[in-house]
Write an enzyme that holds these catalytic residues in place. Structure first.
Site, PDB file in Angstrom:
ATOM      1  N   HIS A  72      42.786 -13.133  -0.373  1.00  9.09           N
ATOM      2  CA  HIS A  72      41.976 -14.043  -1.028  1.00  9.09           C
ATOM      3  C   HIS A  72      40.889 -13.361  -1.889  1.00  9.09           C
ATOM      4  CE1 HIS A  72      40.734 -18.444  -1.596  1.00  9.09           C
ATOM      5  NE2 HIS A  72      40.518 -17.877  -2.530  1.00  9.09           N
ATOM      6  N   ARG A 112      46.072 -22.312  -3.702  1.00 10.58           N
ATOM      7  CA  ARG A 112      45.535 -22.469  -2.504  1.00 10.58           C
ATOM      8  C   ARG A 112      46.718 -22.563  -1.425  1.00 10.58           C
ATOM      9  NH1 ARG A 112      41.313 -21.291  -3.964  1.00 10.58           N
ATOM     10  NH2 ARG A 112      39.418 -22.598  -3.962  1.00 10.58           N
ATOM     11  N   GLU A 116      43.583 -19.541   6.412  1.00 15.65           N
ATOM     12  CA  GLU A 116      42.746 -18.340   6.391  1.00 15.65           C
ATOM     13  C   GLU A 116      41.777 -18.190   7.191  1.00 15.65           C
ATOM     14  OE1 GLU A 116      41.532 -18.178   2.111  1.00 15.65           O
ATOM     15  OE2 GLU A 116      43.730 -18.415   1.721  1.00 15.65           O
TER      16      GLU A 116
HETATM   17  P1  NDP Z   1      42.025 -26.320 -13.869  1.00 14.84           P
HETATM   18  O1  NDP Z   1      41.694 -27.511 -13.535  1.00 14.84           O
HETATM   19  O2  NDP Z   1      41.986 -25.965 -15.100  1.00 14.84           O
HETATM   20  O3  NDP Z   1      43.902 -26.237 -13.845  1.00 14.84           O
HETATM   21  C1  NDP Z   1      44.579 -26.808 -12.906  1.00 14.84           C
HETATM   22  C2  NDP Z   1      45.891 -27.358 -13.404  1.00 14.84           C
HETATM   23  O4  NDP Z   1      46.774 -27.735 -12.347  1.00 14.84           O
HETATM   24  C3  NDP Z   1      46.041 -28.301 -14.565  1.00 14.84           C
HETATM   25  O5  NDP Z   1      46.753 -27.818 -15.667  1.00 14.84           O
HETATM   26  C4  NDP Z   1      46.545 -29.523 -13.780  1.00 14.84           C
HETATM   27  O6  NDP Z   1      47.300 -30.674 -14.749  1.00 14.84           O
HETATM   28  C5  NDP Z   1      47.503 -28.931 -12.831  1.00 14.84           C
HETATM   29  N1  NDP Z   1      47.785 -29.848 -11.744  1.00 14.84           N
HETATM   30  C6  NDP Z   1      46.867 -30.536 -11.041  1.00 14.84           C
HETATM   31  N2  NDP Z   1      47.611 -31.162 -10.093  1.00 14.84           N
HETATM   32  C7  NDP Z   1      48.827 -30.977 -10.280  1.00 14.84           C
HETATM   33  C8  NDP Z   1      50.152 -31.288  -9.531  1.00 14.84           C
HETATM   34  N3  NDP Z   1      50.126 -32.370  -8.489  1.00 14.84           N
HETATM   35  N4  NDP Z   1      51.267 -30.996  -9.986  1.00 14.84           N
HETATM   36  C9  NDP Z   1      51.322 -30.022 -10.996  1.00 14.84           C
HETATM   37  N5  NDP Z   1      50.257 -29.504 -11.592  1.00 14.84           N
HETATM   38  C10 NDP Z   1      49.096 -30.071 -11.325  1.00 14.84           C
HETATM   39  O7  NDP Z   1      41.815 -25.263 -12.833  1.00 14.84           O
HETATM   40  P2  NDP Z   1      41.664 -23.757 -12.703  1.00 14.84           P
HETATM   41  O8  NDP Z   1      42.649 -23.247 -13.538  1.00 14.84           O
HETATM   42  O9  NDP Z   1      40.419 -23.464 -13.054  1.00 14.84           O
HETATM   43  O10 NDP Z   1      41.762 -23.442 -11.245  1.00 14.84           O
HETATM   44  C11 NDP Z   1      42.917 -23.761 -10.628  1.00 14.84           C
HETATM   45  C12 NDP Z   1      42.785 -23.160  -9.189  1.00 14.84           C
HETATM   46  O11 NDP Z   1      43.026 -22.059  -8.856  1.00 14.84           O
HETATM   47  C13 NDP Z   1      41.524 -23.687  -8.229  1.00 14.84           C
HETATM   48  O12 NDP Z   1      41.467 -25.138  -8.158  1.00 14.84           O
HETATM   49  C14 NDP Z   1      41.640 -22.853  -7.284  1.00 14.84           C
HETATM   50  O13 NDP Z   1      42.386 -23.563  -6.090  1.00 14.84           O
HETATM   51  C15 NDP Z   1      42.569 -21.524  -7.715  1.00 14.84           C
HETATM   52  N6  NDP Z   1      41.507 -20.296  -7.552  1.00 14.84           N
HETATM   53  C16 NDP Z   1      41.930 -19.382  -6.717  1.00 14.84           C
HETATM   54  C17 NDP Z   1      41.217 -18.163  -6.703  1.00 14.84           C
HETATM   55  C18 NDP Z   1      41.547 -17.176  -5.778  1.00 14.84           C
HETATM   56  O14 NDP Z   1      40.591 -16.314  -5.375  1.00 14.84           O
HETATM   57  N7  NDP Z   1      43.030 -16.947  -5.625  1.00 14.84           N
HETATM   58  C19 NDP Z   1      40.179 -17.879  -7.418  1.00 14.84           C
HETATM   59  C20 NDP Z   1      39.825 -19.130  -8.500  1.00 14.84           C
HETATM   60  C21 NDP Z   1      40.718 -20.378  -8.367  1.00 14.84           C
HETATM   61  P3  NDP Z   1      47.467 -31.784 -14.537  1.00 14.84           P
HETATM   62  O15 NDP Z   1      46.216 -32.424 -14.260  1.00 14.84           O
HETATM   63  O16 NDP Z   1      48.143 -32.324 -16.042  1.00 14.84           O
HETATM   64  O17 NDP Z   1      48.546 -32.006 -13.537  1.00 14.84           O
END
Ligand code: NDP
Length: 309
Positions: A276, A229, A258
């Site tokens: 996006h 994001r 965006e």
């Molecule tokens: P997941 O929840 O599977 O993975 C997110 C990861 O981020 C986890 O490993 C989590 O680990 C880590 N995380 C969360 N908060 C933090 C933090 N503060 N610092 C460091 N790491 C952090 O999500 P997905 O992989 O399914 O999706 C990820 C994101 O991708 C979505 O939320 C969305 O925003 C984005 N996305 C973008 C798209 C696009 O079109 N460009 C399409 C689809 C998704 P932990 O909790 O241990 O920190």
């Protein structure tokens, strides 16, 4: 009949199918205030997307709302806390988009390093006969840092094995049993990385996680790839670093506001700008629609969702 408030259009196929099976109020096609004045008390379900979101004010406006069903995995634009406070479940569409978002992230890595978009512009502008492009950077064997080794981050890491890359990652806590090295310090990860790929969620907990210090640690030898994001990156700091040449390059699919993209980036040859499109393939968008409908029907039939957030 279930009364659904749909907050924005998805594909024509989806819009038609939903309207064939339910009463659907399409808020974008009419005066929103008038629609809510007339129908707010009848609305059972909100159908939305990561893009259209759902505010606390709207949730408050719908006294009989029972569920929010969303298209997309990110839910930073939905006020989940306001929904939960009223016991309203929220669903998203995880997993089915992992491959396509990871493919795009890898495309951005390769494009940033090998200057594919730049070379394409060079050919189309008729510059090939008179000049040459500067040499690009190699991808294979390089160091890949992942911020957010979750579902999509894992899919990015998996792709890197074909490129003999070393992988390290930063999450708030290590992933149990992961074969990849955990780096608790984001600045250290950025310093180590040739490519720093962002696949963490948006929202307040990650706002401006990638600040000037992280960008400077990645430095002129590094590229930032953002498919998470725009809010995760301090965008003015990113633009400044790119304009001043303190950062090697950037491949961006997402932005702070965006569809506004900072114009200072338009003329930088080392920046790849996408609108996006992480999950935007026919196959994945259809799978996301099907999962949204499966969540809706599971909720209507059994009162539970398949993928609640
Ligand atoms: P997941 O929840 O599977 O993975 C997110 C990861 O981020 C986890 O490993 C989590 O680990 C880590 N995380 C969360 N908060 C933090 C933090 N503060 N610092 C460091 N790491 C952090 O999500 P997905 O992989 O399914 O999706 C990820 C994101 O991708 C979505 O939320 C969305 O925003 C984005 N996305 C973008 C798209 C696009 O079109 N460009 C399409 C689809 C998704 P932990 O909790 O241990 O920190």
């Amino acid at each position: 009949m279930t009364c659904i408030l749909q907050l924005g259009p998805l594909t024509e196929r989806f819009n038609r199918g939903l309207a064939a099976a339910h009463e659907v109020l399409r808020i974008w096609e009419q005066d929103a205030e008038a629609l809510l004045d007339q129908h707010a008390t009848r609305i059972d379900i909100v159908v939305t997307s990561a893009r259209f979101g759902c505010t606390a004010a709207l949730i408050e406006r719908l006294p009989n709302l029972r569920a929010i069903v969303s298209f997309g995995v990110g839910y930073d634009s939905i006020d989940v806390a306001a929904a939960k406070a009223r016991g309203i479940p929220v669903s998203n569409t995880p997993e089915v988009l992992n491959d396509c978002v990871a493919d795009l992230a890898f495309g951005l890595i390769i494009d940033c390093a090998r200057q594919m978009s730049r070379a394409d512009r060079f050919v189309r502008a008729g510059e090939w006969p008179s000049g040459g492009l500067p040499l690009a950077a190699r991808v294979s064997g390089k160091k890949l840092g992942i911020v957010g080794l979750g579902r999509i981050g894992e899919a990015v890491a998996k792709r890197s094995s074909g490129f003999d890359m070393q992988v390290r990652y930063h999450n708030r806590r290590p992933v149990a049993g992961s074969e990849f090295g955990y780096e608790p310090n984001l600045i250290e990860l950025a310093r180590w990385s040739d490519f720093l790929v962002l696949t963490c969620p948006g929202g307040e907990s990650t706002r401006n996680l990638i600040n000037r210090n992280v960008i400077d640690a990645l430095g002129a030898k590094g590229s930032l790839i953002n498919v998470s994001r725009g809010s995760v990156v301090d965008e003015p700091a990113l633009v400044e670093a790119l304009v001043e040449g303190r950062l090697g390059g950037a491949g961006l699919d997402v932005y702070a506001k965006e569809p506004d993209v900072p114009e200072q980036l338009f003329n930088l040859p080392n920046v790849v700008l996408l609108p996006h499109i992480g999950s935007a393939t026919e196959e994945t968008r259809q799978a996301m629609e099907e999962l949204l409908l499966a969540n809706l029907h599971a909720f209507l039939e059994r009162g539970e969702m398949l993928t609640a957030v």
